[in-house]
Design a protein around this motif. Structure first.
Motif, PDB file in Angstrom:
ATOM      1  N   ALA A  30     132.202  15.034  19.292  1.00 39.24           N
ATOM      2  CA  ALA A  30     131.959  15.272  20.715  1.00 39.24           C
ATOM      3  C   ALA A  30     131.247  14.080  21.354  1.00 39.24           C
ATOM      4  CB  ALA A  30     131.139  16.547  20.908  1.00 39.24           C
ATOM      5  N   CYS A  31     130.295  13.502  20.646  1.00 41.70           N
ATOM      6  CA  CYS A  31     129.584  12.315  21.172  1.00 41.70           C
ATOM      7  C   CYS A  31     130.530  11.126  21.274  1.00 41.70           C
ATOM      8  CB  CYS A  31     128.391  11.966  20.288  1.00 41.70           C
ATOM      9  SG  CYS A  31     127.033  13.135  20.437  1.00 41.70           S
ATOM     10  N   ALA A  32     131.349  10.934  20.252  1.00 42.31           N
ATOM     11  CA  ALA A  32     132.311   9.826  20.286  1.00 42.31           C
ATOM     12  C   ALA A  32     133.335  10.047  21.396  1.00 42.31           C
ATOM     13  CB  ALA A  32     133.016   9.697  18.937  1.00 42.31           C
ATOM     14  N   GLY A  33     133.793  11.283  21.566  1.00 42.10           N
ATOM     15  CA  GLY A  33     134.734  11.597  22.644  1.00 42.10           C
ATOM     16  C   GLY A  33     134.114  11.382  24.006  1.00 42.10           C
ATOM     17  N   CYS A  34     132.848  11.770  24.138  1.00 39.74           N
ATOM     18  CA  CYS A  34     132.124  11.572  25.396  1.00 39.74           C
ATOM     19  C   CYS A  34     132.048  10.090  25.738  1.00 39.74           C
ATOM     20  CB  CYS A  34     130.727  12.169  25.274  1.00 39.74           C
ATOM     21  SG  CYS A  34     129.602  11.740  26.615  1.00 39.74           S
TER      22      CYS A  34
END
Length: 166
Positions: free
Chosen positions: A144-148
């Motif tokens: 989720a952090c990488a996608g964000c």
């Protein structure tokens, strides 16, 4: 045209001045249309539908490019059927993904823009982060952090490319 003494004539000065158009006020229909489009729900749904349409066509195109693994063993009819099924699967999957992406991005950008009362790149960064995080949330917190971060960076890149905000 110049006069006998080399000075320009007065008639040409008036022709060079730009014409000033009178200010035109929007019609009631135009105002209603703007009010409807400024509604975040309407904007999000329209973006989701348009994203789904884009995903549908991309899926059809990319599905047609898939080659079966056992191509030598399949007849032409089997290859056509396989390709048609792949196109259907890909188009449905891509349509779903792009529809969700368009809906989330548009909703987040609209809500942030209304809350901040500004139309700038910060809205795009926040909307990109929310969208990327939401789409990749199934993979866990790191995903989720990488996608964000990835979707926010991509959104800013596209924003700069099209230079939407002044």
């Amino acid at each position: 045209m110049a006069a006998a003494d080399g000075e320009p004539q007065a008639g040409t000065k008036e022709a060079e001045k730009p014409k000033i158009e009178p200010l035109r006020l929007p019609t009631p229909e135009e105002i209603r249309g703007q009010d409807i489009w400024n509604n975040c729900a309407v904007r999000s749904v329209v973006s989701g539908i348009m994203g789904g349409g884009l995903g549908l066509f991309m899926g059809l195109f990319l599905g047609a490019l898939d080659n079966p693994l056992m191509q030598e063993e399949m007849s032409t009819k089997q290859q056509v059927i396989y390709t048609a099924k792949q196109m259907g699967r890909r188009s449905f999957s891509s349509a779903k993904t792009f529809a969700v992406m368009g809906l989330i991005f548009s909703a987040a950008e609209c809500v942030v823009e209304k809350a901040r009362a500004k139309h700038d790149t910060t809205n795009t960064v926040v909307a990109g982060c929310v969208t990327g995080g939401a789409i990749s949330a199934k993979g866990g917190p790191k995903a989720a952090c990488a996608g964000c971060a990835g979707f926010a960076a991509f959104s800013v890149l596209i924003e700069r490319l099209f230079d939407r905000h002044d």
